[in-house]
Motif scaffolding. Structure first.
Motif, PDB file in Angstrom:
ATOM      1  N   VAL A 174      -2.805-101.950 -19.009  1.00 34.61           N
ATOM      2  CA  VAL A 174      -3.914-101.213 -18.405  1.00 34.61           C
ATOM      3  C   VAL A 174      -3.715-101.188 -16.897  1.00 34.61           C
ATOM      4  O   VAL A 174      -3.586-102.240 -16.273  1.00 34.61           O
ATOM      5  N   GLU A 175      -3.686-100.000 -16.343  1.00 35.69           N
ATOM      6  CA  GLU A 175      -3.649 -99.838 -14.904  1.00 35.69           C
ATOM      7  C   GLU A 175      -5.048 -99.469 -14.436  1.00 35.69           C
ATOM      8  O   GLU A 175      -5.654 -98.507 -14.935  1.00 35.69           O
ATOM      9  N   VAL A 176      -5.577-100.237 -13.490  1.00 34.55           N
ATOM     10  CA  VAL A 176      -6.935-100.033 -12.985  1.00 34.55           C
ATOM     11  C   VAL A 176      -6.852 -99.171 -11.727  1.00 34.55           C
ATOM     12  O   VAL A 176      -6.079 -99.474 -10.804  1.00 34.55           O
ATOM     13  N   LEU A 177      -7.650 -98.111 -11.681  1.00 32.09           N
ATOM     14  CA  LEU A 177      -7.552 -97.101 -10.633  1.00 32.09           C
ATOM     15  C   LEU A 177      -8.884 -96.946  -9.913  1.00 32.09           C
ATOM     16  O   LEU A 177      -9.926 -96.752 -10.550  1.00 32.09           O
ATOM     17  N   ARG A 178      -8.875 -97.054  -8.613  1.00 34.30           N
ATOM     18  CA  ARG A 178     -10.092 -96.799  -7.843  1.00 34.30           C
ATOM     19  C   ARG A 178     -10.477 -95.329  -8.004  1.00 34.30           C
ATOM     20  O   ARG A 178      -9.628 -94.441  -7.948  1.00 34.30           O
ATOM     21  N   SER A 179     -11.777 -95.080  -8.164  1.00 29.13           N
ATOM     22  CA  SER A 179     -12.222 -93.721  -8.394  1.00 29.13           C
ATOM     23  C   SER A 179     -13.530 -93.482  -7.641  1.00 29.13           C
ATOM     24  O   SER A 179     -13.974 -94.322  -6.845  1.00 29.13           O
ATOM     25  N   LEU A 180     -14.153 -92.344  -7.907  1.00 27.25           N
ATOM     26  CA  LEU A 180     -15.419 -91.960  -7.285  1.00 27.25           C
ATOM     27  C   LEU A 180     -16.371 -91.461  -8.354  1.00 27.25           C
ATOM     28  O   LEU A 180     -15.957 -90.922  -9.384  1.00 27.25           O
ATOM     29  N   HIS A 181     -17.671 -91.622  -8.087  1.00 25.15           N
ATOM     30  CA  HIS A 181     -18.679 -91.148  -9.028  1.00 25.15           C
ATOM     31  C   HIS A 181     -18.945 -89.665  -8.832  1.00 25.15           C
ATOM     32  O   HIS A 181     -18.710 -89.100  -7.759  1.00 25.15           O
ATOM     33  N   SER A 182     -19.463 -89.035  -9.894  1.00 23.43           N
ATOM     34  CA  SER A 182     -19.907 -87.648  -9.791  1.00 23.43           C
ATOM     35  C   SER A 182     -21.005 -87.532  -8.738  1.00 23.43           C
ATOM     36  O   SER A 182     -21.733 -88.492  -8.470  1.00 23.43           O
ATOM     37  N   GLN A 183     -21.135 -86.348  -8.158  1.00 21.20           N
ATOM     38  CA  GLN A 183     -22.122 -86.129  -7.109  1.00 21.20           C
ATOM     39  C   GLN A 183     -23.062 -84.993  -7.482  1.00 21.20           C
ATOM     40  O   GLN A 183     -22.674 -84.029  -8.137  1.00 21.20           O
ATOM     41  N   PHE A 184     -24.336 -85.127  -7.046  1.00 20.84           N
ATOM     42  CA  PHE A 184     -25.299 -84.053  -7.238  1.00 20.84           C
ATOM     43  C   PHE A 184     -24.906 -82.849  -6.381  1.00 20.84           C
ATOM     44  O   PHE A 184     -24.050 -82.944  -5.498  1.00 20.84           O
ATOM     45  N   SER A 185     -25.563 -81.717  -6.618  1.00 22.15           N
ATOM     46  CA  SER A 185     -25.247 -80.512  -5.856  1.00 22.15           C
ATOM     47  C   SER A 185     -25.507 -80.682  -4.366  1.00 22.15           C
ATOM     48  O   SER A 185     -24.895 -79.999  -3.538  1.00 22.15           O
ATOM     49  N   ASP A 186     -26.419 -81.613  -4.010  1.00 17.89           N
ATOM     50  CA  ASP A 186     -26.676 -81.881  -2.587  1.00 17.89           C
ATOM     51  C   ASP A 186     -25.791 -83.003  -2.055  1.00 17.89           C
ATOM     52  O   ASP A 186     -26.021 -83.521  -0.967  1.00 17.89           O
ATOM     53  N   HIS A 187     -24.789 -83.400  -2.834  1.00 21.23           N
ATOM     54  CA  HIS A 187     -23.781 -84.398  -2.486  1.00 21.23           C
ATOM     55  C   HIS A 187     -24.270 -85.840  -2.610  1.00 21.23           C
ATOM     56  O   HIS A 187     -23.545 -86.766  -2.262  1.00 21.23           O
ATOM     57  N   GLY A 188     -25.463 -86.061  -3.131  1.00 23.77           N
ATOM     58  CA  GLY A 188     -25.956 -87.413  -3.324  1.00 23.77           C
ATOM     59  C   GLY A 188     -25.440 -88.029  -4.607  1.00 23.77           C
ATOM     60  O   GLY A 188     -24.811 -87.376  -5.448  1.00 23.77           O
ATOM     61  N   TYR A 189     -25.725 -89.331  -4.772  1.00 25.44           N
ATOM     62  CA  TYR A 189     -25.290 -90.087  -5.940  1.00 25.44           C
ATOM     63  C   TYR A 189     -26.510 -90.656  -6.667  1.00 25.44           C
ATOM     64  O   TYR A 189     -27.522 -90.968  -6.049  1.00 25.44           O
ATOM     65  N   PHE A 190     -26.370 -90.844  -7.976  1.00 21.48           N
ATOM     66  CA  PHE A 190     -27.418 -91.510  -8.752  1.00 21.48           C
ATOM     67  C   PHE A 190     -27.246 -93.021  -8.658  1.00 21.48           C
ATOM     68  O   PHE A 190     -26.146 -93.547  -8.850  1.00 21.48           O
ATOM     69  N   ALA A 191     -28.333 -93.712  -8.378  1.00 21.63           N
ATOM     70  CA  ALA A 191     -28.403 -95.174  -8.414  1.00 21.63           C
ATOM     71  C   ALA A 191     -27.178 -95.862  -7.824  1.00 21.63           C
ATOM     72  O   ALA A 191     -26.484 -96.620  -8.511  1.00 21.63           O
TER      73      ALA A 191
END
Length: 333
Positions: A174-191
């Motif tokens: 298993v290779e662990v990869l840094r990633s990013l969360h999905s973003q709202f249309s206004d570029h914000g993030y949930f929780a």
């Protein structure tokens, strides 16, 4: 740069009988040579971002969320103030009727409710008590698992990761990869948020904060490699040189992310097989219903992205929840 032998795939994608029902069929995005993942891999979409992978004796779960609890406010937005309403009966039913058995490893992409909430119950499933289940997650998810009552006997089997690790397990890496969360249309993030210690018992959707978002590549010995993402975003430079045979692609709303599917396919080298994920309504019961007609919008979007890149060797499979499908080499290869 990351280097890995890329399996040469010949012929056409041959799917198990369950995969040939309904939408679970391969789609050719253009002309070109065909490649097929080595025989023996079985996948099962668990709805939302959840997957079961089986190859030889190895069994893995990725983001197994089965409760499908209400999550929207009246205007349709995700409401972090809504209470957690776990569905233990649904989790037990899928564990006993649909999964092949206890997993060797559970991979968690981040701490949000629709990725982590049911992991404690699965770790404590009584029929799996004699099987060692290890869990890969970041520090925040580890603390949230403890706060939600994950069995103490399992906590020693949580492996905290941060991205960059390349870990060896029996039958696969298993290779662990840094990633990013999905973003709202206004570029914000949930929780958003992190925990460096055990928090109070989570009561609402928003109590299960994101932590660090991770993606994974699982490479089976003498078998295919599978890229797994639970979100509709990527840290592009983290994936440079990765060449998976199969990519599980999060397909929630991504209008705020610049050319998301095209950039993902490009940095991954146009994987031979794409599987859309996290594109259902997250609410409808997970039942073995009749196969839907037509292809999902998520599968169509991936087909269009591959076609725009001229990726003639890429196919898109439109999965149906709780319908396992096998990827096998064609006869007479």
């Amino acid at each position: 740069m990351r280097q890995r032998r890329r399996t040469v795939l010949k012929g056409t994608v041959a799917l198990g009988s369950t995969a040939l029902m309904g939408r679970a069929q391969p789609h050719r995005t253009g002309s070109g040579s065909r490649r097929t993942p080595p025989e023996g891999l079985t996948l099962q979409w668990l709805g939302v971002a959840g997957w079961e992978l089986r190859f030889g004796d190895a069994r893995l779960l990725f983001d197994p969320y089965l409760s499908r609890m209400p999550f929207q406010s009246p205007d349709g937005s995700v409401d972090p103030s809504l209470p957690l309403r776990l569905d233990p009966k649904a989790v037990t039913a899928v564990a006993e009727r649909n999964l092949a058995g206890p997993p060797d490893l559970i991979l968690v992409s981040h701490g949000h409710f629709d990725h982590l909430a049911d992991v404690p119950q699965l770790l404590g499933h009584p029929d799996w008590a004699g099987h060692r289940i290890r869990t890969l997650c970041d520090e925040t998810a580890d603390h949230l698992l403890a706060a939600m009552g994950a069995p103490d006997r399992r906590l020693a089997d949580v492996i905290r990761v941060r991205g960059g690790e390349h870990l060896r397990f029996p039958g696969f890496t298993v290779e662990v990869l840094r990633s990013l969360h999905s973003q709202f249309s206004d570029h914000g993030y949930f929780a958003p948020g992190t925990h460096v210690g055990r928090p109070r018992t989570p009561r609402t959707l928003g109590d299960l904060v994101e932590g660090a978002t991770l993606a994974y590549q699982v490479s089976f010995d003498d078998g295919p490699s599978v890229y797994l993402s639970g979100t509709s975003n990527l840290a592009e430079r983290e994936l440079t040189g990765l060449r998976p045979d199969i990519a599980v692609v999060g397909m929630t709303s991504h209008s705020a992310v610049h050319r998301y599917p095209q950039r993902l396919l490009g940095v991954l080298g146009d994987p031979p097989l794409l599987l859309p994920s996290h594109h259902d309504d997250m609410l409808s019961p997970l039942l073995p219903t009749a196969a839907p007609t037509g292809r999902s919008a998520a599968a169509t979007a991936l087909e269009e992205a591959a076609a725009a890149r001229g990726a003639g060797g890429t196919r898109v499979l439109d999965p149906v929840p709780l319908r396992p499908f096998g990827l096998t080499a064609p006869a007479g290869r």
